[in-house]
Enzyme design. Sequence first.
Site, mmCIF file in Angstrom:
data_model
loop_
_atom_site.group_PDB
_atom_site.id
_atom_site.type_symbol
_atom_site.label_atom_id
_atom_site.label_comp_id
_atom_site.label_asym_id
_atom_site.label_seq_id
_atom_site.Cartn_x
_atom_site.Cartn_y
_atom_site.Cartn_z
ATOM 1 N N TRP A 192 0.860 -1.174 0.000
ATOM 2 C CA TRP A 192 0.000 0.000 0.000
ATOM 3 C C TRP A 192 0.911 1.243 0.000
ATOM 4 O O TRP A 192 1.874 1.320 0.755
ATOM 5 C CB TRP A 192 -0.906 0.018 1.246
ATOM 6 C CG TRP A 192 -1.669 1.302 1.292
ATOM 7 C CD1 TRP A 192 -2.808 1.581 0.617
ATOM 8 C CD2 TRP A 192 -1.299 2.496 1.994
ATOM 9 N NE1 TRP A 192 -3.182 2.891 0.845
ATOM 10 C CE2 TRP A 192 -2.270 3.472 1.688
ATOM 11 C CE3 TRP A 192 -0.241 2.847 2.826
ATOM 12 C CZ2 TRP A 192 -2.229 4.774 2.197
ATOM 13 C CZ3 TRP A 192 -0.195 4.140 3.332
ATOM 14 C CH2 TRP A 192 -1.187 5.079 3.025
ATOM 15 N N ASP A 360 -15.684 12.073 -3.154
ATOM 16 C CA ASP A 360 -15.151 10.799 -2.641
ATOM 17 C C ASP A 360 -15.984 10.320 -1.448
ATOM 18 O O ASP A 360 -17.139 10.709 -1.274
ATOM 19 C CB ASP A 360 -13.654 10.984 -2.317
ATOM 20 C CG ASP A 360 -12.844 9.714 -2.494
ATOM 21 O OD1 ASP A 360 -12.919 8.844 -1.602
ATOM 22 O OD2 ASP A 360 -12.141 9.576 -3.520
ATOM 23 N N LYS A 470 -16.101 6.088 -8.908
ATOM 24 C CA LYS A 470 -14.803 5.617 -8.411
ATOM 25 C C LYS A 470 -15.128 4.403 -7.554
ATOM 26 O O LYS A 470 -15.676 4.535 -6.461
ATOM 27 C CB LYS A 470 -14.128 6.715 -7.582
ATOM 28 C CG LYS A 470 -12.871 6.246 -6.881
ATOM 29 C CD LYS A 470 -12.165 7.385 -6.174
ATOM 30 C CE LYS A 470 -11.020 6.876 -5.320
ATOM 31 N NZ LYS A 470 -10.295 7.954 -4.664
ATOM 32 N N ASP A 472 -14.255 1.644 -5.275
ATOM 33 C CA ASP A 472 -13.164 1.350 -4.343
ATOM 34 C C ASP A 472 -13.319 -0.060 -3.766
ATOM 35 O O ASP A 472 -14.403 -0.674 -3.853
ATOM 36 C CB ASP A 472 -13.173 2.407 -3.227
ATOM 37 C CG ASP A 472 -11.800 2.670 -2.635
ATOM 38 O OD1 ASP A 472 -10.893 1.844 -2.844
ATOM 39 O OD2 ASP A 472 -11.649 3.695 -1.948
ATOM 40 N N ASN A 474 -11.340 -1.870 -0.350
ATOM 41 C CA ASN A 474 -10.261 -1.504 0.569
ATOM 42 C C ASN A 474 -9.740 -2.590 1.485
ATOM 43 O O ASN A 474 -9.083 -2.270 2.474
ATOM 44 C CB ASN A 474 -10.709 -0.295 1.399
ATOM 45 C CG ASN A 474 -10.568 0.993 0.613
ATOM 46 O OD1 ASN A 474 -9.490 1.310 0.114
ATOM 47 N ND2 ASN A 474 -11.657 1.721 0.458
ATOM 48 N N CYS A 525 -10.339 1.180 -8.142
ATOM 49 C CA CYS A 525 -9.465 1.631 -7.057
ATOM 50 C C CYS A 525 -9.526 0.564 -5.990
ATOM 51 O O CYS A 525 -10.590 -0.007 -5.746
ATOM 52 C CB CYS A 525 -9.997 2.967 -6.529
ATOM 53 S SG CYS A 525 -9.206 3.544 -5.025
ATOM 54 N N ASP A 547 -2.432 5.281 -3.389
ATOM 55 C CA ASP A 547 -2.847 6.359 -2.485
ATOM 56 C C ASP A 547 -1.674 7.283 -2.184
ATOM 57 O O ASP A 547 -1.847 8.300 -1.511
ATOM 58 C CB ASP A 547 -3.363 5.762 -1.171
ATOM 59 C CG ASP A 547 -4.807 5.317 -1.291
ATOM 60 O OD1 ASP A 547 -5.446 5.641 -2.310
ATOM 61 O OD2 ASP A 547 -5.294 4.636 -0.370
#
Length: 733
Positions: A192, A360, A470, A472, A474, A525, A547
């Site tokens: 990351w 976001d 977007k 994502d 995570n 992402c 990031d």
Amino acid sequence: MRFARLCSVGVWFAGLTLAAQVRAVPDRQQWFLTAGQSTYAVGVDDKNMLESLYWGPALPADATLLKAQSRAERSSNDGPMNTTPLEYPAWGGGLQLEPALKVDSPNGDRALVLVYDSSKVDSNQLEIILKDTVQPVRVHLHYQTYAEGVLARWSTVENAGRQPVRIEQAASGTWNLPAGTDYQLSWLTGQWGGEFQLHTAALLNGAQVLESRRGSTGHQANPWFSIGREGQTTETAGPVWFGELGWSGSWRINVERTALDQVRVTAGYNPYDFAYVLQAGQTLDTPHVYAGYTAGGQGEASRILHRFQLAEVLPLGPTPKPRPIIYNSWEATEFRVSEAGQMGLAEKAASLGVERFVMDDGWFGQRKDDHAGLGDWYVNKEKFPNGLKPLIDRVHTLGMSFGLWVEPEMVNPDSDLYRKHPDWAMHFPDRQRTEARNQLVLNIAKPEVKAYVFNWLDKLVTDNDIAFLKWDYNRNWSEPGWDSAPGEKGSPDAAREIYVTYVQNLYDILQKLRAKHPKLEIESCASGGGRTDAGILRYTDEVWPSDNTDALDRLSIQDGFTHAYSPQTMAAWVTDVPNYLDRRVIPLQFRFLVAMQGALGIGNDLNKFSADDMELSKRMVAFYKGVRTTVQQGRLYRLQRPEGREASQVEYVSPDGAQAVVFAYLHSQQYGMVQPQVSLQGVDPNARYRVRPLDETKYTGEAVVSGAVLLGSGLPLQLRGDYDSTAVILERQ
Ligand code: DGJ
């Protein structure tokens, strides 16, 4: 050529006519696949097994090769299965090397010996069917040649019998290289905040395993490889065999140099914790591998992949629109989004020339930080009392399109969704669920979860004028279980199909969403670049590579990224200093010129910008608009790579050769040394170019320069001091 059958298509690219063809030579049972400037050939041997015969520079249209012969037993420890370059080796018959396929049959037979059955040539596609000598298992090997210089391979395993069989391992293909002892492997690893780190090392005897066991592509390794010859292969010259796997789940690329110095690459599903049960008549498709060969060094290998991705992989190919310049709110506001705050940022962004405003994380559910809200995809009324419409309308009035952050595959235990459907999160019975960033992974392999995810996304995009998501993702998987699914899914083997079905369902959701909303664009992402691969790029338009937005770190991240993926897909933002991660302070122009290497975006807190910052940003955005198509869709030349150097330069040449742009960076000034000039590449030696420098004072050459001079000695640039930077446009006269 009396017995040869030829199927061919062609494209014209940068002055070259490139072919994609499949040629069968039936009397020798050989097939020649030409993709751009390379040829790949396979043939059936005396034992009726399929061998790899050739992978290298393009062969003439009438070339033939000797009929394939299996190797004799070299010793009792090196049987023919291990020494014959088999095209798709299954585990059985004494194979000790990495198998492409391993299957259990119901009667306890765990071996397969695959022999040739039949073949079919259709345009630029070839299908060869292999069958086991005993069990009713067939494997369809698929090949498709692309004129851009890429050969795609994938396989379909078929249970042609009446009893279920269990696949333990299935690769898309095995690639045999010419025997040799001087190979070097290049590969990408990361973490990351530090993705796409490029490594090159001698390929020694043994196996090097590039993989993800995480359920998704992963930051730690990327499914791309490149093999060159030591002492021959450089950025600009020498042989390169390269490939990438189009799969966004757990994957493995096994690069093996055997004890007898044979080199083979096997790529496909990661066999770790893998099982897939094929019921009678069922099939399993493996992911596509896109591979190629060039004699033009690492740079040319990258350019082949770039143009292939633009033309054949990206959803809006063969001529995807260049990416718009976006503003993204994340680094400016994090979760603290509000209608007034976002509108204020949007007004400032529009005044800079930004074309898309992206809000976001933080706009939905009870999302104040990362502890709650994922799964509850309703608009947060405290932050947006009138829904998203007022903000979206304002963004449109300002002349921009609107984009929104989502993380559809995740759920916070603190959410209404989880309270209602705890069984929708991946888990094992009676075992603690491992959280990461306070969230769990939704099991979209379950049909009801897949339907839920599609439905709320569809409604969100139907109810709101959203041009861009977007998307994502995570965290990695833990407890990839399926205990509460009905019927046979409860059996430990069947449950493991999650490794395949989850990713197929993800692709299905993306595909259906795009089909229903054809104008919708999507970014992949995953805490940065954790889901970057040629599989997700079939359904998404770009990726967020990291990031880490520190401009110096970005230089090496982007350098690694472009080895495997096109600059068009590489989102890059300018952000505030000191950088939140490295605390580094880098001048705004340098930050802009680094972000201009891909799809430019801005992520600053524009409320903190001075009038000078606004002025410079406007100028930078205008400059980028003048070169954007060249950067995103042209030919990239990594003139001076950043790693371990004080300075770096990249150059892009437009597809028609009319424009080139050079970005030059001085990372750190030492001893007051003047940086040596760097020769350009890819310009026409017989043409003359008008030079349009971004900074008049930093270019000390003539206004019009011949291509031969640029190729010979480059541009005279004056960069002084840490983080100085400039750019130069060249226009062919
Ligand atoms: C991780 C992404 O990589 C960031 O850009 C940002 O979108 C955050 N997630 C939001 O939670």
